[in-house]
Design a protein around this motif. Structure first.
Motif: not given
Length: 140
Positions: A51-57, A45-46
């Motif tokens: 690259k994203a993090k799971a906690g990104k809002e 998931v980008q």
């Protein structure tokens, strides 16, 4: 309201930001939040090419690329939810770009044609069987 509930957004209409892993789960792109988190951590998931993090809002209008198996989808967030609902409601949370749909269909067609061209209906003769066994290291 209880003191523990003050910090939570339980109403879908006033939610302005949602954690990425929760949104992917609520949008029914992944069966569980754990699978969504694993996909995010695996780089599948980008957001904006990064690259994203799971906690990104994320918020409305966020554009992301999600890779599932052979398919890669470019999605735009059109709705936010922290609750998993039925598939028709979940489908309204995102919109896939036209270019992404065309690319996905073209790649699916290529895979289909490639699989059809692999002599699926021909039985290998003795020479072909021996060559295959030699390539697998079973025969010298």
């Amino acid at each position: 309201m209880m003191a523990a509930d003050k910090g939570r957004n339980t109403d879908q209409s006033d939610t302005t930001r949602v954690r990425l892993d929760k949104w992917l789960w609520a949008a029914r792109l992944f069966k569980t939040r754990a699978l969504a988190k694993a996909a995010i951590e695996g780089g599948k998931v980008q957001i904006g090419g990064n690259k994203a993090k799971a906690g990104k809002e994320i918020g409305l209008g966020t554009e992301m690329t999600v890779r599932q198996g052979w398919d890669e989808k470019t999605l735009t967030v059109t709705g936010l939810s922290e609750q998993r609902r039925g598939a028709p409601e979940a489908r309204q949370l995102y919109c896939e770009t036209d270019a992404s749909i065309r690319q996905r269909e073209a790649l699916a067609e290529q895979r289909k044609l490639q699989a059809a061209g692999q002599h699926a209906h021909e039985k290998p003769n003795k020479k072909d069987r021996r060559l295959r066994q030699a390539m697998k290291g079973r025969r010298e």
